[in-house]
Scaffold this active site. Sequence first.
Site, short mmCIF file in Angstrom:
data_model
loop_
_atom_site.label_atom_id
_atom_site.label_comp_id
_atom_site.label_asym_id
_atom_site.label_seq_id
_atom_site.Cartn_x
_atom_site.Cartn_y
_atom_site.Cartn_z
N HIS A 73 0.89 -1.19 0.00
CA HIS A 73 0.00 0.00 0.00
C HIS A 73 0.91 1.22 0.00
CE1 HIS A 73 -3.47 2.40 0.62
NE2 HIS A 73 -3.79 2.10 1.86
N HIS A 82 -1.86 -2.28 -9.92
CA HIS A 82 -2.88 -1.69 -9.05
C HIS A 82 -4.07 -2.63 -9.00
CE1 HIS A 82 -5.52 1.29 -7.27
NE2 HIS A 82 -4.42 1.91 -6.94
N ASP A 130 2.99 5.75 -6.74
CA ASP A 130 4.21 5.65 -5.94
C ASP A 130 5.47 5.62 -6.81
OD1 ASP A 130 2.92 5.53 -3.43
OD2 ASP A 130 2.28 3.51 -3.94
N1 COA Z 1 5.41 -6.68 -10.40
C1 COA Z 1 5.38 -7.87 -11.06
N2 COA Z 1 4.24 -8.51 -11.32
C2 COA Z 1 3.09 -7.93 -10.94
C3 COA Z 1 3.06 -6.70 -10.27
C4 COA Z 1 4.27 -6.07 -10.01
N3 COA Z 1 4.30 -4.90 -9.35
N4 COA Z 1 1.78 -6.36 -10.00
C5 COA Z 1 1.04 -7.35 -10.49
N5 COA Z 1 1.83 -8.31 -11.05
C6 COA Z 1 1.39 -9.55 -11.67
C7 COA Z 1 1.28 -10.62 -10.58
O1 COA Z 1 2.47 -11.32 -10.41
C8 COA Z 1 0.16 -11.47 -11.15
O2 COA Z 1 0.70 -12.27 -12.17
P1 COA Z 1 0.22 -13.80 -12.35
O3 COA Z 1 -1.25 -13.70 -12.68
O4 COA Z 1 1.08 -14.29 -13.46
O5 COA Z 1 0.47 -14.45 -11.02
C9 COA Z 1 -0.77 -10.47 -11.81
O6 COA Z 1 0.06 -9.35 -12.16
C10 COA Z 1 -1.90 -9.99 -10.90
O7 COA Z 1 -1.31 -9.45 -9.74
P2 COA Z 1 -1.95 -9.47 -8.29
O8 COA Z 1 -0.87 -9.29 -7.27
O9 COA Z 1 -2.84 -10.66 -8.13
O10 COA Z 1 -2.87 -8.21 -8.35
P3 COA Z 1 -3.49 -7.49 -7.11
O11 COA Z 1 -4.64 -6.75 -7.62
O12 COA Z 1 -3.72 -8.40 -5.97
O13 COA Z 1 -2.29 -6.55 -6.65
C11 COA Z 1 -0.87 -4.84 -6.09
C12 COA Z 1 -2.19 -5.21 -6.78
C13 COA Z 1 -0.79 -3.33 -6.00
C14 COA Z 1 -0.85 -5.39 -4.65
C15 COA Z 1 0.30 -5.40 -6.92
O14 COA Z 1 0.25 -4.91 -8.22
C16 COA Z 1 1.64 -5.11 -6.27
O15 COA Z 1 2.07 -5.83 -5.35
N6 COA Z 1 2.35 -4.05 -6.73
C17 COA Z 1 3.61 -3.66 -6.15
C18 COA Z 1 3.41 -2.86 -4.88
C19 COA Z 1 2.88 -1.48 -5.15
O16 COA Z 1 3.38 -0.76 -6.00
N7 COA Z 1 1.86 -1.09 -4.35
C20 COA Z 1 1.26 0.23 -4.44
C21 COA Z 1 -0.16 0.12 -4.90
S1 COA Z 1 -0.87 1.70 -5.20
#
Ligand code: COA
Length: 379
Positions: free
Chosen positions: A222, A261, A315
Site C-alpha cells: 500500500h 494496481h 508511488d
Molecule cells: N510486479 C510484477 N508482477 C506484478 C506486479 C508487479 N508490481 N503487480 C502485479 N503483477 C502480476 C502478478 O504477479 C500477477 O501475475 P500472475 O497472474 O502471473 O500471477 C498479476 O500481475 C496480478 O497481480 P496481483 O498481485 O494478483 O494483483 P493485485 O490486484 O492483488 O495486486 C498490487 C495489486 C498493488 C498489490 C500489486 O500490483 C503489487 O504488489 N504491486 C507492487 C506494490 C505497489 O506498487 N503497491 C502500491 C499500490 S498503489
Amino acid sequence: MSDTDVKYGLAGVIADDTAVSKVMPEINSLTYRGYKVQDLATKCRFEEVAYLIWNGDLPTQAELDAFNAREKKERGLADDVLRVMGMLSKHAHPMDRLRTAVSFLGQTDDTTDDSTPAGLYEKSIRMFAKIPEIVAADYRLRTGQAPIAADPDLDFSENFFNMCFGEVPKPEIVKCFDISMTLYAEHSFNASTYTARAIASSTSDIYSAVVGAIGSLKGPLHGGANEAVMHMLNEVGSPDNARAWMLDALATKKKIMGFGHRVYRSGDSRVPTMTDAYEKMVDVIGSEEAASYWEMSKILNETMVAEKGIYPNLDFPTGPAYHLMGFEITTFTPIFVVSRITGWTAHVMEQLANNKLVRPLSNYVGPDQRDVVAIADRG
Ligand code: COA
C-alpha cells in the site's frame, strides 16, 4: 457457503456508498467530489482540495481564507507531544513513531469522543495541521536537529518544507510536492481508508480510526511502496543498468514496486500529472543525479509496460520526486499520511453519517466440531 463465494481481499466487493471520490478504472479516471483529480492537482492548491474533500465543493476565496485561518490556528505541537516523540526509539520506522504520536495526540484531546459532525470536522482540521508538524519534527529529532515551529505566513506545502529544512525551495519544487499532496489525498475504499471506516463503524473515536489507517498504510503493498520504489532505483543504480535489471527481476518473478494496481489495470490516472511535475522539477534542479533518476524511471517504466503490460502507480514517480526534494526515504510514507489524512477523515465522517457496523462473514476451513478431552486423558 462454497469456496467460490469467498471474495479474497474483498476484491470486487462493493461495501458501502461514498460521495467522496469515484474511481473509474475503465477510463483510467479518478474524481474527488466530481472533479477530475488531474485538474484539481494543476489548478488548485492542496488546501482548496482538502476543503473540497471535507465540504463537498471548492471554496470561494472568502471560504478558503477562513479555512486557512482555522488550519493555522491549529498549528503548534504541545511540549508533551514533543517530549513523547523524543522518547521513541530512533531506530523505529517513522510510520511507527507517527502512529504513536497521533495516538498520544488523541488521548490529550478533551474532545476525542465528540463524534458530532462539527466535532469530527474540528478534529480533522486539527490533525491536518498537526500531522505535518509531527512528521517534520520527527525527521529533525531523529537527525539530531531541533524542531522548527510552523510559520503562519507560509501556506501548507511551503510550511512543510520550512519545518523540515528551515527553508522553502524553488516554486517548481513546492508545486511538485503540492501536486503529490492532491494526488495522494483520496482513493475510495483502499486498505487504509477501509480500515478507518471499519474502526469508525464500531463508533470508536476518529483518532483511533486514523491510528489504524496509519498502520495499514505502512505496508509496502500500500503506502510503503513509495519507499520501496526508491530502494529499487538505488539498487538499479544507473540508467545503463535499468533495462537489464528489469528483465532479470521479471525473469526471477520479483514484484516490481510502484507497478500494478488492484483497481486500475491499464494505467493509474494520477501518474501522468505526477510524472509531468517530476520532470519539471528535474529540469529546475538540473543536476546529474536528478537526470539519472529521471532516465532510470523512464527506462524501467518502458520495459515493464513492454514486457508485462503492467503500468506504474502513483508511488513510482513520487518515490524519486520526494528523494530529489531532499526527504529521506523513511519519510516518504509519513508524507503520504500528511495528505491522506483528508480522505481518511472524510470517510470517517461519511461512515458515521450513515453507520452500519462492519462485520463480514468468514468461510471456516478449520477442523470439524470435536469433543474436548480433559488434559489428564489426552495422552
Ligand atoms: N510486479 C510484477 N508482477 C506484478 C506486479 C508487479 N508490481 N503487480 C502485479 N503483477 C502480476 C502478478 O504477479 C500477477 O501475475 P500472475 O497472474 O502471473 O500471477 C498479476 O500481475 C496480478 O497481480 P496481483 O498481485 O494478483 O494483483 P493485485 O490486484 O492483488 O495486486 C498490487 C495489486 C498493488 C498489490 C500489486 O500490483 C503489487 O504488489 N504491486 C507492487 C506494490 C505497489 O506498487 N503497491 C502500491 C499500490 S498503489
